[in-house]
Enzyme design. Structure first.
Site, PDB file in Angstrom:
ATOM      1  CG  HIS A 125      -0.423   0.291   2.511  1.00  0.00           C
ATOM      2  ND1 HIS A 125      -0.131  -0.690   3.427  1.00  0.00           N
ATOM      3  CD2 HIS A 125      -0.094   1.456   3.118  1.00  0.00           C
ATOM      4  CE1 HIS A 125       0.336  -0.148   4.531  1.00  0.00           C
ATOM      5  NE2 HIS A 125       0.379   1.155   4.358  1.00  0.00           N
ATOM      6  CG  ASP A 156      -0.092  -4.001   2.728  1.00  0.00           C
ATOM      7  OD1 ASP A 156       0.422  -3.471   1.730  1.00  0.00           O
ATOM      8  OD2 ASP A 156      -0.626  -3.351   3.652  1.00  0.00           O
ATOM      9  N   GLY A 237       3.129   6.903   7.778  1.00  0.00           N
ATOM     10  CA  GLY A 237       4.527   7.008   7.359  1.00  0.00           C
ATOM     11  C   GLY A 237       5.389   5.890   7.904  1.00  0.00           C
ATOM     12  CG  ASN A 238       5.899   4.481  12.029  1.00  0.00           C
ATOM     13  OD1 ASN A 238       5.298   5.208  12.803  1.00  0.00           O
ATOM     14  ND2 ASN A 238       7.212   4.300  12.099  1.00  0.00           N
ATOM     15  CB  SER A 239       3.236   1.808   5.972  1.00  0.00           C
ATOM     16  OG  SER A 239       1.979   1.573   6.528  1.00  0.00           O
ATOM     17  CB  ILE A 303     -15.376 -20.634  -3.470  1.00  0.00           C
ATOM     18  CG1 ILE A 303     -14.985 -19.937  -2.137  1.00  0.00           C
ATOM     19  CG2 ILE A 303     -15.509 -22.130  -3.284  1.00  0.00           C
ATOM     20  CD1 ILE A 303     -16.043 -20.045  -1.052  1.00  0.00           C
TER      21      ILE A 303
END
Length: 387
Positions: A125, A156, A237-239, A303
């Site tokens: 992200h 992610d 911002g830590n992501s 499925i």
């Protein structure tokens, strides 16, 4: 899978199980091996030294016990604090050169240097739909261009590669996620609000969490299992940054923060989540070697489905829309129109709850699926496949 809660209405605080399912990624929209120290054991050792207590061999007389005074207690405490402070500073010195700031279009995030070739790990992200990236390293040089190797939104995670590796940058050292324990002291490093090289501290609050990221605001909507929950502050911002133990080992990549609807859907203080190091390495190694993820390690039923509502318009199960021919559900006899209500012990009411239940399982696991067909209750044993 589009059933992640989005409510912003003011209402009484939800139970912990409900709150833990409201998450958002922590990128930010731009405005423009050191030994583990045990504090308890250390304090005890310092106290003994300060009190002059001597250990003796069997049969020898020991010195009389000395009653601690306020002055000896006061002397011991600062020394313990000083040692913990030194441990923090040593970890920061070791790890910060491995943490970078990433500009991806109009957003900011963080990343971790993965190897000497300049591969970086970050969140999918953070990368989002950007096609160019500028990376600022902790040594403070000018931003370095980077290219996307591949993104894996299902977990992610994404891998970038620097055009050149700046001086002073070093690969991070990843720890063993299976050894992470509740109560461990951890530091979160990254670029919250664009403040590169920032560090916050906390503890591991829980392990084995399964959470679903919101699909709004640039989120991937991914359901991620076995995450590490931490009280260390995880801010926009830590992501993609680093969650580190006091051995200077990265145990996770900070990714999500819980949001509180009673605070305008802002981050709930002290509830952040990191993708475990084992999953990070699994995904990164495959992307670097083959350019894509070929073995996800994530369970699947085979499925496509949607959430169904009962007569009171409440989520009551997951209706099978399509069954993959020759897939796990097909082999077990499930058909289009069946409504799944349980996966093993987990009650299934929505697409999200089904994804979360599957995230706790592994490919090849045998599990009982309860469902209804034409109003009749049925069950089938399914050997789970892989996404």
């Amino acid at each position: 899978m589009d059933d992640a809660p989005r409510s912003r209405r003011h209402r009484p605080p939800p139970p912990a199980s409900a709150l833990a399912r409201r998450f958002r990624g922590t990128r930010r929209t731009a405005p423009g091996s050191r030994p583990l120290r045990s504090v308890t054991a250390l304090t005890a050792a310092i106290s003994l030294a300060a009190l002059g207590v001597l250990a003796t061999g069997c049969g020898e007389e020991s010195e009389p016990a000395v009653t601690p005074t306020s002055s000896t207690r006061a002397a011991a405490a600062p020394r313990a604090v000083d040692d913990l402070q030194t441990a923090y500073q040593d970890v920061i010195e070791d790890v910060l050169p491995s943490v970078v700031q990433i500009e991806a279009g109009d957003s900011l995030g963080s990343g971790v240097v993965y190897d000497e070739k300049g591969h970086l790990i970050t969140n999918a992200h953070v990368v989002d739909a950007a096609d160019s990236f500028q990376v600022t390293v902790a040594t403070g040089e000018e931003p370095v261009p980077a290219k996307l190797v591949s993104s894996y939104p299902e977990q992610d995670l994404a891998v970038l590669k620097l055009d050149r590796v700046p001086t002073g940058v070093k690969p991070a050292v990843f720890g063993d996620s299976s050894q992470v324990q509740v109560g461990q002291i951890v530091l979160a490093m990254g670029s919250p609000l664009g403040l590169s090289g920032s560090v916050t501290q906390g503890i591991v609050s829980a392990v084995g969490r399964t959470v679903t990221e919101s699909s709004s605001g640039g989120g991937t909507g991914a359901t991620i299992g076995n995450m590490v929950q931490t009280s260390a502050a995880i801010n926009p911002g830590n992501s993609g940054g680093a969650l580190v133990n006091l051995d200077s080992r990265i145990i996770g990549i900070p990714t999500l923060a819980a949001t509180d609807p009673d605070l305008g859907n802002s981050a709930a203080p002290g509830i952040g989540f990191a993708i475990p190091a084992s999953m990070v390495k699994t995904v990164a190694d495959q992307i670097i070697t083959t350019g894509r993820v070929t073995d996800s390690g994530r369970a699947a039923l085979g499925i496509t489905a949607r959430t169904v509502l009962d007569d009171n318009y409440q989520p009551s199960g997951t209706a099978v829309v399509d069954v993959e021919k020759g897939g796990p559900a097909d082999d077990a006899g499930l058909k289009s129109g069946d409504i799944i209500t349980r996966l093993g012990p987990a009650r299934i009411t929505t697409i999200t709850s089904l994804a979360e239940a599957l995230a706790s399982e592994s490919p090849g696991d045998k599990i009982v699926v309860a469902y209804t067909r034409g109003g009749e209750r049925r069950s089938a044993q399914v050997v789970l496949g892989e996404i």
